[in-house]
Design an enzyme around this catalytic site. Structure first.
Site, PDB file in Angstrom:
ATOM      1  N   THR A 122       0.862  -1.179   0.000  1.00 37.48           N
ATOM      2  CA  THR A 122       0.000   0.000   0.000  1.00 37.48           C
ATOM      3  C   THR A 122       0.905   1.237   0.000  1.00 37.48           C
ATOM      4  O   THR A 122       1.655   1.459   0.955  1.00 37.48           O
ATOM      5  CB  THR A 122      -0.897   0.002   1.251  1.00 37.48           C
ATOM      6  N   ASN A 209      -9.816   1.529   2.311  1.00 37.53           N
ATOM      7  CA  ASN A 209      -9.524   1.368   3.745  1.00 37.53           C
ATOM      8  C   ASN A 209     -10.092   2.527   4.558  1.00 37.53           C
ATOM      9  O   ASN A 209     -10.612   2.331   5.657  1.00 37.53           O
ATOM     10  CB  ASN A 209      -8.014   1.249   3.975  1.00 37.53           C
ATOM     11  N   LEU A 251     -19.667  -2.615  10.881  1.00 38.19           N
ATOM     12  CA  LEU A 251     -20.563  -1.825  11.714  1.00 38.19           C
ATOM     13  C   LEU A 251     -20.662  -2.433  13.110  1.00 38.19           C
ATOM     14  O   LEU A 251     -21.730  -2.443  13.704  1.00 38.19           O
ATOM     15  CB  LEU A 251     -21.962  -1.748  11.079  1.00 38.19           C
ATOM     16  N   GLY A 254     -17.178  -1.132  19.207  1.00 34.80           N
ATOM     17  CA  GLY A 254     -16.250  -1.780  20.126  1.00 34.80           C
ATOM     18  C   GLY A 254     -15.036  -0.929  20.401  1.00 34.80           C
ATOM     19  O   GLY A 254     -15.128   0.277  20.599  1.00 34.80           O
ATOM     20  N   CYS A 261      -2.907  -1.979   9.031  1.00 37.04           N
ATOM     21  CA  CYS A 261      -3.347  -1.278   7.823  1.00 37.04           C
ATOM     22  C   CYS A 261      -4.186  -0.038   8.101  1.00 37.04           C
ATOM     23  O   CYS A 261      -3.758   1.076   7.775  1.00 37.04           O
ATOM     24  CB  CYS A 261      -4.115  -2.232   6.920  1.00 37.04           C
ATOM     25  N   LYS A 321      -7.259  -8.405  15.971  1.00 36.53           N
ATOM     26  CA  LYS A 321      -8.541  -9.037  15.640  1.00 36.53           C
ATOM     27  C   LYS A 321      -8.365 -10.548  15.745  1.00 36.53           C
ATOM     28  O   LYS A 321      -7.232 -11.009  15.899  1.00 36.53           O
ATOM     29  CB  LYS A 321      -9.039  -8.601  14.260  1.00 36.53           C
TER      30      LYS A 321
HETATM   31  N1  LIG Z   1      -1.220  -7.280   6.377  1.00 32.44           N
HETATM   32  C1  LIG Z   1      -2.344  -7.025   5.734  1.00 32.44           C
HETATM   33  O1  LIG Z   1      -3.426  -7.463   6.110  1.00 32.44           O
HETATM   34  C2  LIG Z   1      -2.320  -6.183   4.476  1.00 32.44           C
HETATM   35  C3  LIG Z   1      -3.465  -6.131   3.674  1.00 32.44           C
HETATM   36  C4  LIG Z   1      -3.446  -5.343   2.527  1.00 32.44           C
HETATM   37  C5  LIG Z   1      -2.299  -4.625   2.209  1.00 32.44           C
HETATM   38  N2  LIG Z   1      -1.207  -4.678   3.013  1.00 32.44           N
HETATM   39  C6  LIG Z   1      -0.018  -3.930   2.625  1.00 32.44           C
HETATM   40  O2  LIG Z   1       0.921  -4.855   2.096  1.00 32.44           O
HETATM   41  C7  LIG Z   1       2.256  -4.466   2.440  1.00 32.44           C
HETATM   42  C8  LIG Z   1       2.940  -5.591   3.199  1.00 32.44           C
HETATM   43  O3  LIG Z   1       2.254  -5.781   4.425  1.00 32.44           O
HETATM   44  P1  LIG Z   1       2.549  -7.040   5.367  1.00 32.44           P
HETATM   45  O4  LIG Z   1       1.587  -6.969   6.487  1.00 32.44           O
HETATM   46  O5  LIG Z   1       2.618  -8.269   4.524  1.00 32.44           O
HETATM   47  O6  LIG Z   1       4.041  -6.675   5.871  1.00 32.44           O
HETATM   48  P2  LIG Z   1       4.994  -7.560   6.766  1.00 32.44           P
HETATM   49  O7  LIG Z   1       5.706  -6.611   7.656  1.00 32.44           O
HETATM   50  O8  LIG Z   1       4.266  -8.714   7.351  1.00 32.44           O
HETATM   51  O9  LIG Z   1       6.034  -8.169   5.714  1.00 32.44           O
HETATM   52  C9  LIG Z   1       6.923  -7.401   4.998  1.00 32.44           C
HETATM   53  C10 LIG Z   1       8.130  -8.276   4.644  1.00 32.44           C
HETATM   54  O10 LIG Z   1       8.976  -7.552   3.737  1.00 32.44           O
HETATM   55  C11 LIG Z   1      10.341  -7.875   4.039  1.00 32.44           C
HETATM   56  N3  LIG Z   1      11.215  -6.872   3.442  1.00 32.44           N
HETATM   57  C12 LIG Z   1      11.448  -5.594   3.861  1.00 32.44           C
HETATM   58  N4  LIG Z   1      12.320  -4.994   3.021  1.00 32.44           N
HETATM   59  C13 LIG Z   1      12.634  -5.885   2.068  1.00 32.44           C
HETATM   60  C14 LIG Z   1      13.471  -5.841   0.916  1.00 32.44           C
HETATM   61  N5  LIG Z   1      14.144  -4.748   0.581  1.00 32.44           N
HETATM   62  N6  LIG Z   1      13.565  -6.952   0.137  1.00 32.44           N
HETATM   63  C15 LIG Z   1      12.879  -8.073   0.475  1.00 32.44           C
HETATM   64  N7  LIG Z   1      12.071  -8.174   1.539  1.00 32.44           N
HETATM   65  C16 LIG Z   1      11.957  -7.089   2.330  1.00 32.44           C
HETATM   66  C17 LIG Z   1      10.334  -7.926   5.558  1.00 32.44           C
HETATM   67  O11 LIG Z   1      11.475  -8.622   6.041  1.00 32.44           O
HETATM   68  C18 LIG Z   1       9.008  -8.636   5.848  1.00 32.44           C
HETATM   69  O12 LIG Z   1       9.163 -10.026   5.914  1.00 32.44           O
HETATM   70  C19 LIG Z   1       2.105  -3.165   3.231  1.00 32.44           C
HETATM   71  O13 LIG Z   1       2.228  -2.087   2.356  1.00 32.44           O
HETATM   72  C20 LIG Z   1       0.696  -3.244   3.771  1.00 32.44           C
HETATM   73  O14 LIG Z   1       0.153  -1.973   4.017  1.00 32.44           O
HETATM   74  C21 LIG Z   1      -1.189  -5.456   4.138  1.00 32.44           C
END
Ligand SMILES: NC(=O)c1ccc[n+]([C@@H]2O[C@H](COP(=O)([O-])OP(=O)(O)OC[C@H]3O[C@@H](n4cnc5c(N)ncnc54)[C@H](O)[C@@H]3O)[C@@H](O)[C@H]2O)c1
Length: 441
Positions: A122, A209, A251, A254, A261, A321
């Site tokens: 994101t 979001n 909705l 809580g 996110c 959650k």
């Molecule tokens: N977690 C969710 O539910 C969710 C849902 C939708 C969107 N997103 C978006 O997706 C993205 C990732 O979220 P996440 O929760 O999976 O993150 P996370 O922190 O769980 O995982 C990120 C991973 O990227 C790795 N990383 C960092 N720098 C790196 C690099 N240069 N090369 C290779 N790997 C590298 C980290 O070591 C880590 O394992 C974010 O932008 C988040 O906003 C997350």
């Protein structure tokens, strides 16, 4: 079958990698975290996500899913590279793009042939263009590439289901052909596909979001008013949600939204707006209302228990959650911290979040199950609506508590039933008292 590299194996990257492998593609999943990759090679998952272990195991065994820390190995022969690294909150609420920048530079150095670079992280509107600039200026050989934004909408706790049955796939690019090729990859998922430009795709993610967060803050505001006027927000939600123009989702009154996110994405969108001289008043209100939720729950505990010093409080649920181990911006941790600062003796129980919480809050005691947690407690505070809390043996819980008080931050119980069981019970926005009469402040 396509060759895909996924950069970053967190919640999004690991699900994406395993999901595309399961559809028959050849996937290399890369992370800079060596322990993470070493663990995955041994079959140990770095995160808890229902169904993910089996999916990873099956596809790794079939040779379709490999793990590596080497960019050249991952990118070699790849048709598509998905960037799924973290974009945490920066100093002023803007998204911190250092991991995206590092990933883009590493991809540029390793690429050997034309590539479609798909961004799943994101990222602020305009980042796709910036990533293209980084690739262009970092790579030596002028190899052709395209950048496509493919924002991720999965929910932790049902991420596999969301990957396999997405409500929609959004793709944004200045290169229509590249977007169409990424669309082909998603065809087996049979979801509607929206193809637009890069900036609009990036905005769709933030707007989505922010809208869901707005619904949560909206119902929490209604809950506050319900408490003052003697109405029941759970029934208000039911009555509202049946209307197809409104729907029942997001909705539930809580403790407000948390996690990795919504908090950072709403802040980042407000920051983007303010930077361009706009006044994101609604977003500001959404954030203010949400920030208040944790304090309000703490106040409720204080009001009900009296002086907190030396009181034994049990926290049921730690993760932001249910069905995830994610503790990022988890309301429970803030509630626990406030209670501890007020001198309460706080312990907690969570089905999967306790090891992570113990690392973040070493002073927080842990119990082996809800019954051990309730032992001698002056109050139990429900912070996460795990299913296993919904049908506890409440008679047993009551028999071991010191004071029979439950503060339900997620409205999983019914006031009348709790009263009949002999508890003092306070939910959120449940303006009706245990006897069915309105409780007006
Ligand atoms: N977690 C969710 O539910 C969710 C849902 C939708 C969107 N997103 C978006 O997706 C993205 C990732 O979220 P996440 O929760 O999976 O993150 P996370 O922190 O769980 O995982 C990120 C991973 O990227 C790795 N990383 C960092 N720098 C790196 C690099 N240069 N090369 C290779 N790997 C590298 C980290 O070591 C880590 O394992 C974010 O932008 C988040 O906003 C997350």
């Amino acid at each position: 079958m396509k060759k895909i590299a996924v950069i970053g194996v967190g919640y999004v990257g690991l699900v994406t990698a395993a999901g595309f492998a399961d559809l028959g593609n050849q996937v290399a999943a890369l992370d800079i975290d060596e322990d993470r990759i070493a663990g995955l090679k041994r079959g140990q998952l770095p995160i808890y996500e229902p169904g993910l272990e089996e999916l990873v195991e099956r596809n790794a065994a079939a040779g379709r899913l490999e793990f590596t820390t080497s960019y050249p190995d991952a990118i070699h022969n790849a048709d598509f590279v998905f960037i799924a690294v973290g974009t945490p909150e920066g100093v002023d609420g803007e998204a911190d793009l250092k991991y995206v920048q590092a990933a883009a530079e590493s991809v540029a150095k390793a690429m050997e042939k034309p590539l479609v670079i798909v961004n799943k992280s994101t990222v602020p509107v305009g980042t796709g263009d910036w990533v293209a600039d980084i690739i262009r200026s970092t790579q030596k050989d002028g190899i052709e590439f395209s950048v496509v934004s493919c924002p991720e909408f999965l929910r932790e706790g049902s991420a596999i289901q969301d990957f396999m049955n997405p409500a929609r796939t959004v793709l944004g690019s200045l290169d229509r052909d590249a977007a169409e090729r990424v669309a082909q990859l998603h065809l087996p998922l049979r979801a509607p596909i929206v193809i637009t430009d890069l900036r609009t795709a990036e905005m769709i993610k933030y707007a989505s979001n922010a809208f869901l967060a707005t619904r949560i803050s909206f119902i929490n505001e209604i809950a506050n008013i319900c408490e003052a006027l003697g109405a029941d927000v759970k029934e208000v939600k039911t009555g509202m949600g049946i209307d197809p123009r409104i729907g029942p989702y997001f909705l539930d009154a809580g403790l407000g939204y948390g996690g990795s996110c919504f908090p950072k994405d709403v802040k980042a969108l407000a920051h983007m707006a303010a930077e361009k001289g706009r006044h994101p008043q609604l977003l500001q209100a959404v954030m203010d209302i949400n920030d208040d939720r944790r304090r309000l729950l703490f106040d409720k505990v204080k009001q009900s228990v009296g002086a907190l010093k030396g009181k034994r409080i049990g926290i049921l649920g730690l993760t932001f959650k249910p069905n995830t181990d994610d503790l990022r911006d988890a309301p429970a941790l803030e509630v626990a911290r406030r209670l501890m600062e007020a001198g309460a003796l706080v312990r907690a129980y969570d089905p999967v979040g306790m090891p992570g919480a113990a690392r973040l809050m070493p002073d927080l005691g842990m119990a082996e199950d809800p019954y051990a947690l309730a032992e001698g407690c002056d109050a139990l505070v429900i912070c996460t609506e795990w299913n296993e809390f919904k049908q506890l043996d409440l008679t047993r819980i009551r028999s071991v508590m010191n004071k029979k008080l439950i503060i339900d931050g997620r409205n999983i119980y019914e006031p009348r039933e709790m009263s009949a069981l002999g508890f003092s019970y306070r939910g959120i926005g449940r303006g009706y008292g245990p006897d069915g009469a309105p409780v007006v402040e």
